[in-house]
Every structure is written in structure tokens, then in C-alpha cells.
Design a protein around this motif. Structure first.
Motif, short mmCIF file in Angstrom:
data_model
loop_
_atom_site.label_atom_id
_atom_site.label_comp_id
_atom_site.label_asym_id
_atom_site.label_seq_id
_atom_site.Cartn_x
_atom_site.Cartn_y
_atom_site.Cartn_z
N SER A 39 0.84 -1.20 0.00
CA SER A 39 0.00 0.00 0.00
C SER A 39 0.88 1.25 0.00
O SER A 39 2.07 1.19 0.35
CB SER A 39 -0.88 0.01 1.25
N LYS A 40 0.30 2.34 -0.40
CA LYS A 40 1.05 3.59 -0.43
C LYS A 40 1.54 3.96 0.97
O LYS A 40 2.67 4.42 1.14
CB LYS A 40 0.19 4.72 -1.01
N SER A 41 0.70 3.73 1.96
CA SER A 41 1.08 4.08 3.33
C SER A 41 2.29 3.26 3.78
O SER A 41 3.17 3.76 4.48
CB SER A 41 -0.09 3.86 4.28
N LYS A 42 2.35 2.00 3.37
CA LYS A 42 3.50 1.15 3.73
C LYS A 42 4.76 1.63 3.02
O LYS A 42 5.85 1.67 3.61
CB LYS A 42 3.22 -0.31 3.37
N LEU A 43 4.61 2.02 1.74
CA LEU A 43 5.76 2.51 0.98
C LEU A 43 6.33 3.78 1.60
O LEU A 43 7.55 3.98 1.65
CB LEU A 43 5.36 2.78 -0.47
N LEU A 44 5.45 4.64 2.09
CA LEU A 44 5.90 5.91 2.67
C LEU A 44 6.67 5.74 3.98
O LEU A 44 7.39 6.65 4.40
CB LEU A 44 4.69 6.83 2.90
N LYS A 45 6.55 4.57 4.57
CA LYS A 45 7.29 4.30 5.80
C LYS A 45 8.73 3.87 5.53
O LYS A 45 9.55 3.76 6.45
CB LYS A 45 6.57 3.21 6.62
N ILE A 46 9.03 3.57 4.27
CA ILE A 46 10.38 3.14 3.90
C ILE A 46 11.28 4.36 3.76
O ILE A 46 10.93 5.32 3.06
CB ILE A 46 10.35 2.35 2.57
N PRO A 47 12.44 4.36 4.44
CA PRO A 47 13.36 5.51 4.34
C PRO A 47 13.71 5.83 2.89
O PRO A 47 14.01 4.94 2.10
CB PRO A 47 14.60 5.02 5.11
N GLY A 48 13.65 7.10 2.55
CA GLY A 48 14.00 7.53 1.21
C GLY A 48 12.84 7.55 0.24
O GLY A 48 12.98 8.03 -0.89
N VAL A 49 11.68 7.04 0.64
CA VAL A 49 10.51 7.02 -0.24
C VAL A 49 9.58 8.16 0.14
O VAL A 49 9.06 8.22 1.27
CB VAL A 49 9.75 5.68 -0.16
N GLY A 50 9.39 9.06 -0.81
CA GLY A 50 8.47 10.18 -0.58
C GLY A 50 7.19 10.00 -1.37
O GLY A 50 6.97 8.97 -2.02
N GLU A 51 6.34 11.02 -1.34
CA GLU A 51 5.04 10.97 -2.03
C GLU A 51 5.21 10.69 -3.52
O GLU A 51 4.49 9.87 -4.10
CB GLU A 51 4.31 12.31 -1.85
N LYS A 52 6.17 11.38 -4.14
CA LYS A 52 6.36 11.26 -5.58
C LYS A 52 6.73 9.82 -5.97
O LYS A 52 6.15 9.24 -6.90
CB LYS A 52 7.45 12.23 -6.04
N MET A 53 7.71 9.22 -5.26
CA MET A 53 8.13 7.87 -5.58
C MET A 53 7.02 6.86 -5.30
O MET A 53 6.78 5.93 -6.09
CB MET A 53 9.40 7.47 -4.82
N ALA A 54 6.35 7.03 -4.19
CA ALA A 54 5.25 6.12 -3.83
C ALA A 54 4.16 6.15 -4.90
O ALA A 54 3.64 5.11 -5.30
CB ALA A 54 4.68 6.48 -2.47
N ASP A 55 3.84 7.36 -5.38
CA ASP A 55 2.82 7.48 -6.43
C ASP A 55 3.27 6.82 -7.73
O ASP A 55 2.48 6.16 -8.42
CB ASP A 55 2.50 8.96 -6.69
N LEU A 56 4.57 7.02 -8.06
CA LEU A 56 5.10 6.41 -9.29
C LEU A 56 5.00 4.88 -9.23
O LEU A 56 4.62 4.24 -10.21
CB LEU A 56 6.57 6.82 -9.49
N ILE A 57 5.32 4.31 -8.08
CA ILE A 57 5.27 2.86 -7.93
C ILE A 57 3.83 2.35 -8.05
O ILE A 57 3.56 1.35 -8.73
CB ILE A 57 5.88 2.42 -6.57
N LYS A 58 2.90 3.06 -7.42
CA LYS A 58 1.50 2.63 -7.44
C LYS A 58 0.84 2.86 -8.81
O LYS A 58 -0.04 2.10 -9.22
CB LYS A 58 0.70 3.38 -6.37
N GLN A 59 1.29 3.89 -9.52
CA GLN A 59 0.65 4.22 -10.79
C GLN A 59 1.32 3.56 -11.99
O GLN A 59 0.71 3.40 -13.04
CB GLN A 59 0.64 5.74 -10.98
N SER A 60 2.60 3.20 -11.84
CA SER A 60 3.33 2.60 -12.97
C SER A 60 2.96 1.13 -13.13
O SER A 60 2.69 0.44 -12.16
CB SER A 60 4.84 2.71 -12.74
#
Length: 364
Positions: A39-60
Motif C-alpha cells: 500500500s502507499k502508506s506502507k511505501l511511505l514508511k520506507i526511508p527515502g521514499v516520498g510521495e512522488k516515488m510512492a505514487d510512481l510505484i502505485k501508478q506505474s
């Protein structure tokens, strides 16, 4: 086709993730598949992952492109190796900027017991080529895998010498495995695959553009226990490889050359600035790399067909394990001295005997 491999390549295709980002994501999620499922919320808890990267992973969803890459690799008979694959080069995995995925063609082992990179100028002199032959012959006798870049000059000489010695060699390419550069080395690339391999981080079809060569050099340096620079001008790819190897805390050796000679400038400067150890023979590698050479490590010398007289001379020198004067050889073998000289020359050409100071001869 492995689903996880598809997801691994897909993760690489997402802009901005990069090598380190991929490792970080997979470390926290457990696999590439789980990265995309997180989930996006789980991705955002990973060091170095911000909103932009999390969105790219979920949308790509570059899965079809990843499948196409795997299909193109299979079409040319290449293996796709992710860093989680046990066949991925362990030495390369240890360096900070290693690629996450490489493409390989050939039967060779990417994790040999001992491996040495041999690199140098594209405009090799006859001296440089002969030194390369000697280095590779010595390495082959110790079952060392030789790594180089298939380029003109010292690189291709290292590969050709390895083929002549029937020892595995690994060629690291800048472009795709189906874009051999230079094209005149295609026949050597094919021969290398019989006991070694050709390797790249570039997907099939990639042209070997100039910016890919320095990146290729880090793979050469990263896959070797040490790098030997045979000849190099003041600037060039071989020095880039040497500097990268040094930054990885891997040993660098340089073959000294004539002062003032263009293709000795680079090697002599490496030695003078203490960025490289002087290379005078394989004993330098054994000492500095702390190789424990056993009988098992030594590759038996292949003796070519000899005449009866040549056999007698070779056996005499081999038994003595020390150099003998030509007249003593003639006396002990009962062969006329003028014929002994001719036979010794023949044995030298067959790389079994070497001439030494004081008109003495010994086995190689």
C-alpha cells in the motif's frame, strides 16, 4: 517466465527508483512483487521514499515492457540475472554502485575462485601485447579467470590469450549482447562463450554509446579480485577502470614502461602516485592477494608434440628445475651442441623453455 523476474525488471523501469532505491524497497518489502503489492502508506514508511516515488510505484505498470525485455533476452539465448539470483557475481554485488540486473551469454562461472581484470590502451604496442600474453599464461596456470572489455588493444589481447590458454575469460560489454562492439571482435565473443561468458547491464538492442563505457568499466573492476593495467596513456578508459577499482578497495597493479613513452605515462603515473602496485610477475598477485596456491589450483601444462631430441632436453631441464648452460645440456643429452641450439629455439617457440643470462636455459 518467472513472475518475480518480471516484477524485478519492472521495478528497474520506474523513473527515479535507481539501483539503491530498488535495493531499499526490496529489503523492506521482501521482494519486487511485494513492492508493487504494498500500500502507499506502507511505501511511505520506507526511508527515502516520498510521495512522488510512492505514487510512481502505485501508478506505474511497466510489466509488458519487462516481459518484452525478458523475451528479447531469451531470443538471443541470454540469461537475465537479478542480484538475488545465486548465479549473480558475488564480487560485483559487494560494490556500492553495482547494477541490479545483468545479462549473460555463455557457459562460464561468474563466481570463479580467483579472477583478475587485465586492461589497457586500445593502441597496444607489441611489447604490451607480449606482456599481456605472459600475464594471461601465468594466470591460466593458476586457474584464474581473466576479465576484460573486448575493446581493441590490450583488452582483446587478454581475451585472445585466454582462448589460446584454454582458460575461461569474461568479456564485459557496454551495449546489448546482440550489439557486439567492435563488430570485428564478434568471432572472439562467440568463442569466449564456450568456457566463459559475455556480460552486460544493457538490455538487448542497446547501442554501445560512449556514455556506457565508463559504466561498463565499473563492472570490470567490480567483478575482479584485482586489476592489472598493462599499458595506458595519461588519460583513457583503463585508468578509469583502475580508479574505480581503487575506490572499491580492490588492488590495482600496473606494468611499468619506458619513461617518456606515450603508453607508459598512465601506468608509470599510477605507480608513482601509489595508486597501483608495480606488477613484475604473478608472484606479486600471489603475495598481495594472499593466495594460498595448492597443487589443486595449478593447471597442468599442456605439452605439445616434441621430437625425441626436444623431449630429452625438456626432461633434463625439468628434472633439474634450474638453468643449465648449453654445453652442459649437450654433454648430458649426448646431442651435438649445434643441434641443441636449434632444439632449444624450437622449445622456446613452444613456450616450454626460456633463455636466461649467462647463455643458460631453464623450463618456463
Amino acid at each position: 517466465m518467472s513472475e518475480e523476474l518480471v516484477f524485478q525488471i519492472a521495478l528497474e523501469l520506474i523513473p527515479g527508483v535507481g539501483n539503491k532505491g530498488t535495493k531499499q524497497l526490496m529489503s523492506y518489502c521482501g521482494s519486487a512483487t511485494e513492492v508493487f503489492r504494498a500500500s502507499k502508506s506502507k511505501l511511505l514508511k520506507i526511508p527515502g521514499v516520498g510521495e512522488k516515488m510512492a505514487d510512481l510505484i502505485k501508478q506505474s505498470s511497466p510489466f509488458k515492457e519487462a516481459e518484452a525485455i525478458i523475451n528479447s533476452a531469451e531470443k538471443i539465448g541470454a540469461d537475465v540475472l537479478h542480484y538475488t539470483n545465486p548465479d549473480f557475481p558475488t564480487r560485483l554485488k559487494q560494490v556500492p554502485d553495482a547494477p541490479n540486473i545483468i545479462y549473460k551469454k555463455g557457459a562460464g562461472d561468474l563466481n570463479p575462485k580467483k579472477s583478475i581484470a587485465v586492461v589497457g590502451t586500445r593502441k597496444a604496442t607489441e611489447y604490451g601485447k607480449s606482456i599481456t600474453d605472459k600475464i594471461v599464461a601465468d594466470l591460466a596456470s593458476l586457474n584464474v579467470t581473466v576479465i576484460s572489455g573486448l575493446a581493441y588493444g590490450i583488452d582483446i589481447q587478454a581475451h585472445k590469450s585466454s582462448l589460446n590458454e584454454n582458460t575461461p575469460t569474461l568479456a564485459i560489454l557496454a551495449g546489448g549482447l546482440d550489439r557486439i562492439y567492435p563488430s570485428v571482435h564478434k568471432k572472439y565473443a562467440e568463442q569466449i562463450q564456450e568456457t566463459g561468458a559475455i556480460i552486460t547491464e544493457s538490455i538487448p538492442g542497446t547501442k554501445p554509446d560512449p556514455h556506457l563505457f565508463p559504466a561498463r568499466n565499473r563492472i570490470i573492476a567490480g567483478m575482479a579480485d584485482a586489476t592489472i593495467v598493462v599499458e595506458a596513456a595519461a588519460k583513457g578508459g583503463a585508468l578509469i577502470t583502475a580508479n574505480i577499482a581503487d575506490s572499491y578497495n580492490r588492488l590495482v597493479f600496473a606494468v611499468p614502461g619506458d619513461v617518456g613513452h606515450t603508453f607508459s605515462e598512465g601506468t608509470n603515473k599510477l605507480i608513482a602516485t601509489q595508486r597501483a602496485l608495480i606488477y613484475t610477475g604473478v608472484e606479486d598477485l600471489i603475495y598481495h592477494l594472499n593466495w594460498d596456491i595448492t597443487q589443486e589450483d595449478s593447471k597442468p601444462k599442456v605439452i605439445p608434440e616434441l621430437t625425441q631430441e626436444e623431449q630429452s632436453i625438456y626432461e633434463l631441464l625439468n628434472e633439474n628445475r634450474s638453468s643449465l648452460e648449453i654445453d652442459l645440456i649437450a654433454m648430458k643429452t649426448q646431442i651435438p651442441i649445434n643441434q641443441v641450439a636449434s632444439h632449444l629455439l624450437s622449445l622456446e617457440f613452444k613456450n616450454l623453455v626460456k633463455s636466461m643470462p649467462g647463455k643458460k636455459f631453464g623450463v618456463v
